[in-house]
Design an enzyme around this catalytic site. Structure first.
Site, PDB file in Angstrom:
ATOM      1  CG  HIS A  22      -1.965   0.977   1.270  1.00 57.10           C
ATOM      2  ND1 HIS A  22      -1.765   2.250   1.772  1.00 57.10           N
ATOM      3  CD2 HIS A  22      -3.257   0.921   0.868  1.00 57.10           C
ATOM      4  CE1 HIS A  22      -2.894   2.922   1.680  1.00 57.10           C
ATOM      5  NE2 HIS A  22      -3.821   2.141   1.133  1.00 57.10           N
ATOM      6  CD  GLU A  74      -6.863   2.572  -1.655  1.00 56.75           C
ATOM      7  OE1 GLU A  74      -6.339   2.642  -0.523  1.00 56.75           O
ATOM      8  OE2 GLU A  74      -7.967   3.050  -1.918  1.00 56.75           O
ATOM      9  CD  GLU A  90      -5.002   6.810  -1.180  1.00 52.30           C
ATOM     10  OE1 GLU A  90      -5.506   7.226  -0.114  1.00 52.30           O
ATOM     11  OE2 GLU A  90      -4.657   5.628  -1.347  1.00 52.30           O
ATOM     12  CB  CYS A  92      -3.400   9.808   1.030  1.00 52.83           C
ATOM     13  SG  CYS A  92      -4.886  10.555   1.705  1.00 52.83           S
ATOM     14  CB  CYS A 158      -7.594   9.549   3.950  1.00 51.93           C
ATOM     15  SG  CYS A 158      -7.612   8.646   2.388  1.00 51.93           S
ATOM     16  CB  CYS A 159      -7.729  12.422  -0.571  1.00 56.75           C
ATOM     17  SG  CYS A 159      -6.973  10.829  -1.022  1.00 56.75           S
TER      18      CYS A 159
END
Length: 198
Positions: A22, A74, A90, A92, A158-159
Protein backbone atom coordinates in the site's frame (compact mmCIF):
# COMPACT_ATOMS: atom_id res chain seq x y z
CA UNK A 1 -6.00 -11.38 -1.29
CA UNK A 2 -3.71 -8.82 0.31
CA UNK A 3 -0.32 -10.22 1.22
CA UNK A 4 1.97 -9.06 4.01
CA UNK A 5 3.50 -6.31 1.85
CA UNK A 6 0.14 -4.50 1.85
CA UNK A 7 0.63 -3.95 5.58
CA UNK A 8 4.42 -3.34 5.32
CA UNK A 9 4.98 -6.61 7.18
CA UNK A 10 6.73 -8.69 4.51
CA UNK A 11 10.39 -7.85 5.16
CA UNK A 12 12.50 -6.15 7.80
CA UNK A 13 13.07 -2.52 6.86
CA UNK A 14 16.85 -2.98 7.02
CA UNK A 15 16.57 -5.70 4.35
CA UNK A 16 14.04 -4.02 2.05
CA UNK A 17 15.18 -3.50 -1.53
CA UNK A 18 11.98 -2.27 -3.16
CA UNK A 19 9.01 -0.12 -2.20
CA UNK A 20 5.99 -2.39 -1.96
CA UNK A 21 2.42 -2.79 -0.81
CA UNK A 22 0.00 0.00 0.00
CA UNK A 23 1.65 3.23 -1.19
CA UNK A 24 0.35 5.46 1.60
CA UNK A 25 1.39 3.01 4.30
CA UNK A 26 4.80 2.60 2.68
CA UNK A 27 5.73 6.29 2.55
CA UNK A 28 4.27 7.02 6.01
CA UNK A 29 6.27 4.08 7.37
CA UNK A 30 9.41 5.47 5.73
CA UNK A 31 8.69 8.95 7.09
CA UNK A 32 8.51 7.45 10.58
CA UNK A 33 11.73 5.55 9.97
CA UNK A 34 13.39 8.82 8.92
CA UNK A 35 12.28 10.36 12.22
CA UNK A 36 13.88 7.43 14.02
CA UNK A 37 17.16 7.90 12.13
CA UNK A 38 17.13 11.63 12.94
CA UNK A 39 16.87 10.78 16.64
CA UNK A 40 19.10 7.70 16.88
CA UNK A 41 21.43 7.85 13.84
CA UNK A 42 20.80 4.23 12.84
CA UNK A 43 23.09 3.48 9.88
CA UNK A 44 21.22 0.33 8.81
CA UNK A 45 17.88 2.08 8.57
CA UNK A 46 19.49 5.12 6.96
CA UNK A 47 20.95 2.90 4.23
CA UNK A 48 17.57 1.23 3.72
CA UNK A 49 15.85 4.62 3.38
CA UNK A 50 18.34 5.72 0.75
CA UNK A 51 18.01 2.41 -1.11
CA UNK A 52 14.20 2.59 -1.08
CA UNK A 53 14.24 6.24 -2.15
CA UNK A 54 16.35 5.32 -5.18
CA UNK A 55 14.05 2.41 -5.99
CA UNK A 56 10.94 4.58 -5.72
CA UNK A 57 12.33 7.44 -7.78
CA UNK A 58 13.92 5.29 -10.48
CA UNK A 59 11.31 2.55 -10.90
CA UNK A 60 7.99 3.64 -9.35
CA UNK A 61 7.60 7.41 -9.73
CA UNK A 62 5.20 8.72 -12.37
CA UNK A 63 6.18 11.77 -14.39
CA UNK A 64 3.84 13.94 -12.33
CA UNK A 65 5.24 12.70 -9.02
CA UNK A 66 2.46 10.22 -8.21
CA UNK A 67 3.17 6.75 -6.85
CA UNK A 68 1.23 3.50 -6.76
CA UNK A 69 -0.24 2.09 -9.99
CA UNK A 70 -2.37 -0.73 -8.59
CA UNK A 71 -5.98 0.15 -7.82
CA UNK A 72 -6.74 -3.14 -6.07
CA UNK A 73 -4.19 -2.50 -3.32
CA UNK A 74 -3.86 1.27 -3.76
CA UNK A 75 -0.17 0.67 -4.03
CA UNK A 76 3.03 -0.36 -5.67
CA UNK A 77 3.51 -3.07 -8.26
CA UNK A 78 6.59 -4.40 -9.99
CA UNK A 79 9.48 -2.15 -10.96
CA UNK A 80 8.52 0.05 -13.94
CA UNK A 81 4.84 -0.95 -13.72
CA UNK A 82 3.28 2.43 -14.45
CA UNK A 83 0.21 2.27 -16.71
CA UNK A 84 -1.14 5.79 -17.35
CA UNK A 85 -4.88 5.04 -17.57
CA UNK A 86 -4.97 2.66 -14.62
CA UNK A 87 -2.62 4.54 -12.32
CA UNK A 88 -4.06 4.83 -8.84
CA UNK A 89 -1.64 7.55 -7.62
CA UNK A 90 -3.67 8.32 -4.50
CA UNK A 91 -3.51 11.94 -3.35
CA UNK A 92 -2.60 10.76 0.15
CA UNK A 93 0.40 8.89 -1.25
CA UNK A 94 1.65 12.14 -2.76
CA UNK A 95 1.24 13.89 0.58
CA UNK A 96 3.06 11.01 2.29
CA UNK A 97 5.86 11.14 -0.27
CA UNK A 98 6.24 14.86 0.40
CA UNK A 99 6.40 14.22 4.15
CA UNK A 100 9.03 11.48 3.77
CA UNK A 101 11.17 13.61 1.45
CA UNK A 102 10.87 16.58 3.80
CA UNK A 103 12.27 14.49 6.65
CA UNK A 104 15.09 13.21 4.45
CA UNK A 105 15.87 16.80 3.48
CA UNK A 106 16.01 17.89 7.11
CA UNK A 107 18.37 15.04 7.97
CA UNK A 108 20.73 15.35 5.03
CA UNK A 109 20.35 18.80 3.52
CA UNK A 110 20.53 17.16 0.07
CA UNK A 111 18.80 19.03 -2.74
CA UNK A 112 17.36 15.87 -4.34
CA UNK A 113 14.85 15.66 -1.49
CA UNK A 114 13.84 19.32 -1.83
CA UNK A 115 13.46 18.82 -5.58
CA UNK A 116 11.11 15.87 -5.10
CA UNK A 117 9.12 17.75 -2.44
CA UNK A 118 8.61 20.61 -4.88
CA UNK A 119 7.84 18.33 -7.82
CA UNK A 120 5.33 16.29 -5.82
CA UNK A 121 3.68 19.34 -4.27
CA UNK A 122 3.08 21.18 -7.53
CA UNK A 123 2.35 18.25 -9.84
CA UNK A 124 0.80 15.50 -7.76
CA UNK A 125 -0.51 16.64 -4.38
CA UNK A 126 -2.06 19.94 -5.48
CA UNK A 127 -3.75 18.26 -8.45
CA UNK A 128 -5.90 16.41 -5.89
CA UNK A 129 -7.93 19.54 -5.11
CA UNK A 130 -9.98 21.75 -7.44
CA UNK A 131 -9.19 25.45 -7.82
CA UNK A 132 -12.18 26.41 -5.67
CA UNK A 133 -11.10 23.95 -2.96
CA UNK A 134 -14.46 22.18 -2.94
CA UNK A 135 -13.81 18.99 -4.91
CA UNK A 136 -11.10 16.34 -4.62
CA UNK A 137 -9.43 13.53 -6.50
CA UNK A 138 -8.87 10.40 -4.47
CA UNK A 139 -6.87 8.79 -7.26
CA UNK A 140 -4.98 10.63 -10.00
CA UNK A 141 -4.57 8.58 -13.20
CA UNK A 142 -2.35 10.14 -15.84
CA UNK A 143 -4.67 9.28 -18.70
CA UNK A 144 -8.46 9.53 -18.93
CA UNK A 145 -11.13 9.83 -21.61
CA UNK A 146 -13.09 12.44 -19.69
CA UNK A 147 -14.90 10.24 -17.15
CA UNK A 148 -12.71 10.74 -14.08
CA UNK A 149 -14.15 13.59 -11.99
CA UNK A 150 -13.37 15.16 -8.62
CA UNK A 151 -15.79 14.44 -5.76
CA UNK A 152 -17.02 16.64 -2.94
CA UNK A 153 -16.32 13.91 -0.39
CA UNK A 154 -15.45 10.24 -0.05
CA UNK A 155 -16.66 7.42 2.16
CA UNK A 156 -13.05 7.18 3.37
CA UNK A 157 -12.23 10.87 3.47
CA UNK A 158 -8.46 10.80 3.97
CA UNK A 159 -7.45 12.80 0.88
CA UNK A 160 -9.34 16.08 1.57
CA UNK A 161 -8.00 16.27 5.11
CA UNK A 162 -4.45 15.29 4.12
CA UNK A 163 -4.34 17.90 1.37
CA UNK A 164 -5.79 20.53 3.75
CA UNK A 165 -3.14 19.65 6.34
CA UNK A 166 -0.33 19.90 3.79
CA UNK A 167 -1.53 23.27 2.50
CA UNK A 168 -1.97 24.63 6.03
CA UNK A 169 1.60 23.59 6.89
CA UNK A 170 3.20 25.06 3.74
CA UNK A 171 4.65 28.15 5.46
CA UNK A 172 6.75 25.85 7.64
CA UNK A 173 8.16 24.05 4.60
CA UNK A 174 9.38 27.13 2.74
CA UNK A 175 12.77 27.36 4.38
CA UNK A 176 15.06 25.65 6.88
CA UNK A 177 17.51 27.16 9.29
CA UNK A 178 20.99 25.66 9.24
CA UNK A 179 24.04 26.27 11.42
CA UNK A 180 25.58 28.40 8.69
CA UNK A 181 22.48 30.22 7.47
CA UNK A 182 19.11 29.79 5.84
CA UNK A 183 18.06 27.47 3.01
CA UNK A 184 15.07 28.43 0.82
CA UNK A 185 13.25 25.36 -0.53
CA UNK A 186 10.42 26.76 -2.66
CA UNK A 187 10.04 29.76 -4.92
CA UNK A 188 7.44 31.95 -3.27
CA UNK A 189 6.94 35.43 -1.93
CA UNK A 190 7.65 35.22 1.80
CA UNK A 191 8.82 37.10 4.85
CA UNK A 192 11.18 35.27 7.19
CA UNK A 193 12.09 36.49 10.64
CA UNK A 194 15.19 35.14 12.36
CA UNK A 195 16.49 36.15 15.78
CA UNK A 196 19.85 37.91 15.77
CA UNK A 197 22.65 35.93 17.33
CA UNK A 198 25.46 37.58 19.30
Amino acid sequence: WKDASYHQDHVLLREARQVAGHAVRQVYYLAGAADLVAEQEDAGISEALDRLWHNMTSAHLYLGGGIGPRWEIEGFGDDYEMPPHHAHCESCASVGSFMWNWRMLQMTGEGRFADLCEHTLYNSAISGVSLDGERFFYQNPLGDSGHHQRSEWFEVACCPSNIARLLAQLPGYMASRRDNGLVIHFYSAMDIELPLES
